[in-house]
Design an enzyme around this catalytic site. Structure first.
Site, PDB file in Angstrom:
ATOM      1  N   LYS A  16       0.833  -1.218   0.000  1.00  0.00           N
ATOM      2  CA  LYS A  16       0.000   0.000   0.000  1.00  0.00           C
ATOM      3  C   LYS A  16       0.861   1.259   0.000  1.00  0.00           C
ATOM      4  CE  LYS A  16      -3.486  -2.796   0.731  1.00  0.00           C
ATOM      5  NZ  LYS A  16      -4.687  -2.994  -0.034  1.00  0.00           N
TER       6      LYS A  16
HETATM    7  N1  LIG Z   1      -6.476  -5.292   1.786  1.00  0.00           N
HETATM    8  C1  LIG Z   1      -6.841  -3.985   2.137  1.00  0.00           C
HETATM    9  C2  LIG Z   1      -8.317  -3.750   2.105  1.00  0.00           C
HETATM   10  C3  LIG Z   1      -8.599  -2.414   1.516  1.00  0.00           C
HETATM   11  O1  LIG Z   1      -8.143  -2.440   0.190  1.00  0.00           O
HETATM   12  P1  LIG Z   1      -7.811  -1.187  -0.684  1.00  0.00           P
HETATM   13  O2  LIG Z   1      -6.756  -1.663  -1.613  1.00  0.00           O
HETATM   14  O3  LIG Z   1      -9.060  -0.825  -1.343  1.00  0.00           O
HETATM   15  O4  LIG Z   1      -7.335  -0.094   0.206  1.00  0.00           O
HETATM   16  C4  LIG Z   1      -6.189  -3.554   3.438  1.00  0.00           C
HETATM   17  O5  LIG Z   1      -5.159  -4.096   3.778  1.00  0.00           O
HETATM   18  O6  LIG Z   1      -6.686  -2.677   4.112  1.00  0.00           O
END
Ligand SMILES: N[C@@H](CCOP(=O)(O)O)C(=O)O
Length: 496
Positions: free
Chosen positions: A113
């Site tokens: 992320k």
């Molecule tokens: N796996 C994600 C869930 C949210 O997914 P996103 O890619 O839409 O932010 C997490 O770890 O929070």
């Protein structure tokens, strides 16, 4: 550069600019914003080969974010991919046996992320300035473990913003939880939801699409945006690393010019694998996109049957970031494979909401040809971690192990000898207990925190700097709430 505009998958918004799309996060009709076309760059792969990560990020992102000035976008990229990453390469590719691992966990929160959430705050700030908005932007985020901390890190103390992260109270690892609940930052709020991730994400989406509430917010000088992959500003930076991985392997002469590769992506909300699909649409030579699920195998079933059915048991697994039954970004893929038919998407999404099930048409199903779905059971994930560590000395986190296991099944079934990249989405240090007990049950007696030292001794990998002192960090955020009280919590936080 040719202009690219953005439309809602459900039809209510057409032709808005990239900065407007990033600010919005999600369309008022609940649809997701998508580029009207994919910039085609295949002819320029040789030129891209010489670029470092930042240059490549500019090359790719400037083709999507066409209302950003060159200087604006370059400043965002410079701010994002600097000293916060512990690898000069930002996203190194490691060859293990005959397989390549694209390591996306070298950022400040040890998960993929960071690749997008390091830059999203810069993009959003620039976009807000470009659109002359003088409201405080409230970033509402739902997380199943990784997005939350990465978003907190990115938006902490960013002027003109505040961030509220909701996570399933009992649905993340101890280390993920402490990363969030101990987070400092004047503008940050973290709330545990008494439910699972789907409850959490649905709650956030309901707040976003509550028009009356948005009006109230507007009067009070606030507006919402999203740090989840529903925000196109999250997705576009993720396209970059697929090019980066491909070019890396090409530069090492591991593949020939134009040779295709497979990517295996551990998948929950479908954002990461969708970014790979966007890369393919842009001309990156990709053979199969292998979508790996855990026991929450709603996507595996969908890939095989064309039926999406969320009416099933929700499992809490050792790969919690993928514990998702309503996979948000699939809507963007459905939009593409339906021939950009927003009426069809509205119909399918209404069925998903009301009945929990929908079927795609046979024409749409044919267009899923690029994808292969697989899943790994808990024991298989654990066995994979142990086997690869013992035989190849490579330590994986649980999500990456799901991907590797699915790849082994794919190989067995197809005998496809295309070079393959496993997308490694998190550091094993985020899941010490699950990883270490996969290797030896004797580690079950230790806490997640204590196991950090054991992991370091066993693997020879240093404990990553950002979590070295995590056990002793005081918990700052202690609020929890039932799923149906999330809006009240937001109102309390914002004092409205
Ligand atoms: N796996 C994600 C869930 C949210 O997914 P996103 O890619 O839409 O932010 C997490 O770890 O929070």
């Amino acid at each position: 550069m040719e202009q690219v505009f953005y439309n809602s998958t459900r039809g209510s918004i057409k032709n808005i600019s990239s900065s407007q799309a990033i600010i919005k996060g999600i369309a008022e009709d609940g649809g997701l914003l998508v580029p009207e076309k994919f910039p085609y760059v295949k002819d320029m792969l040789v030129k891209m080969k010489k670029m470092d990560y930042k240059e490549l990020a500019y090359f790719i992102m400037s083709r999507y974010l066409t209302d950003f000035e060159e200087s604006e976008l370059k400043a965002c990229i410079k701010g994002a991919y600097g000293s916060k990453f512990d690898s000069q390469d930002v996203a190194p590719v490691k060859k293990v046996g005959e397989t390549y691992f694209l390591e996306l966990f070298h950022g400040p929160t040890l998960a993929f992320k960071d690749m997008a959430l390091s830059i999203l705050p810069y993009l959003l700030k620039t976009a807000v300035k470009k659109q002359n908005i003088n409201k405080e932007v409230v970033i509402l985020t739902a997380t199943s473990g990784d997005t939350g901390k990465a978003a907190l890190e990115g938006f902490s103390d960013v002027e003109g913003t505040s961030i509220i992260v909701f996570f399933p109270e009992d649905g993340v690892s101890e280390i993920q939880k402490r990363q969030m609940t101990a987070h400092k930052g004047k503008n940050t709020h973290v709330v545990g939801v008494l439910g699972n991730f789907d409850d959490t994400q649905n709650g956030v989406k309901e707040i976003f699409t509550d028009n009356e509430y948005s009006e109230l917010l507007d009067k009070k000088g606030y507006m919402f945006s999203s740090a989840n992959s529903i925000n196109i500003g999250r997705l576009i930076p993720q396209v970059v690393y697929y090019f980066h991985a491909y070019l890396n392997i090409l530069s090492e002469d591991e593949i020939a010019k134009d040779e295709k590769v497979n990517f295996v992506v551990p998948t929950g909300n479908f954002g990461n694998i969708l970014a790979a699909y966007y890369a393919k649409e842009m001309g990156l030579p990709i053979n199969k996109l292998i979508c790996a699920s855990n026991d929450n195998k709603v996507l595996y079933d969908f890939m095989g049957s064309g039926r999406y059915d969320r009416t099933r048991q929700f499992f809490t697994t050792i790969s919690p970031s993928m514990d998702i039954l309503i996979s948000s970004n699939l809507e963007r893929l459905l939009f593409e494979i339906s021939g950009k038919d927003s009426e069809k998407i509205k119909e399918l999404m209404a069925l998903l909401k009301d009945k929990g099930v929908y079927d795609i048409t046979s024409e749409m199903k044919e267009k899923l040809y690029d994808f292969y779905g697989g899943y790994a059971k808990e024991e298989e994930t654990k066995n994979t971690i142990r086997k690869i560590f013992k035989t190849k000395g490579y330590l994986m986190d649980t999500h990456t192990a799901v991907a590797y296991n699915v790849y082994e099944k794919y190989l067995e079934e197809t005998k496809d000898d295309t070079k393959t990249v496993i997308v490694s989405t998190a550091s094993p240090y985020k899941f010490t207990s699950s990883v270490m007990t996969s290797i030896d049950e004797k580690y079950a007696q230790f806490s997640d925190f204590k196991l950090m030292d054991e992991m370091s001794k066993l693997s020879g990998l240093d404990i990553p700097q950002p979590i070295k002192d995590i056990e002793t960090r005081p918990v700052i955020h202690k609020t929890t709430c039932p799923r149906d009280k999330m809006k009240d919590v937001v109102s309390d936080i914002l004092n409205i």
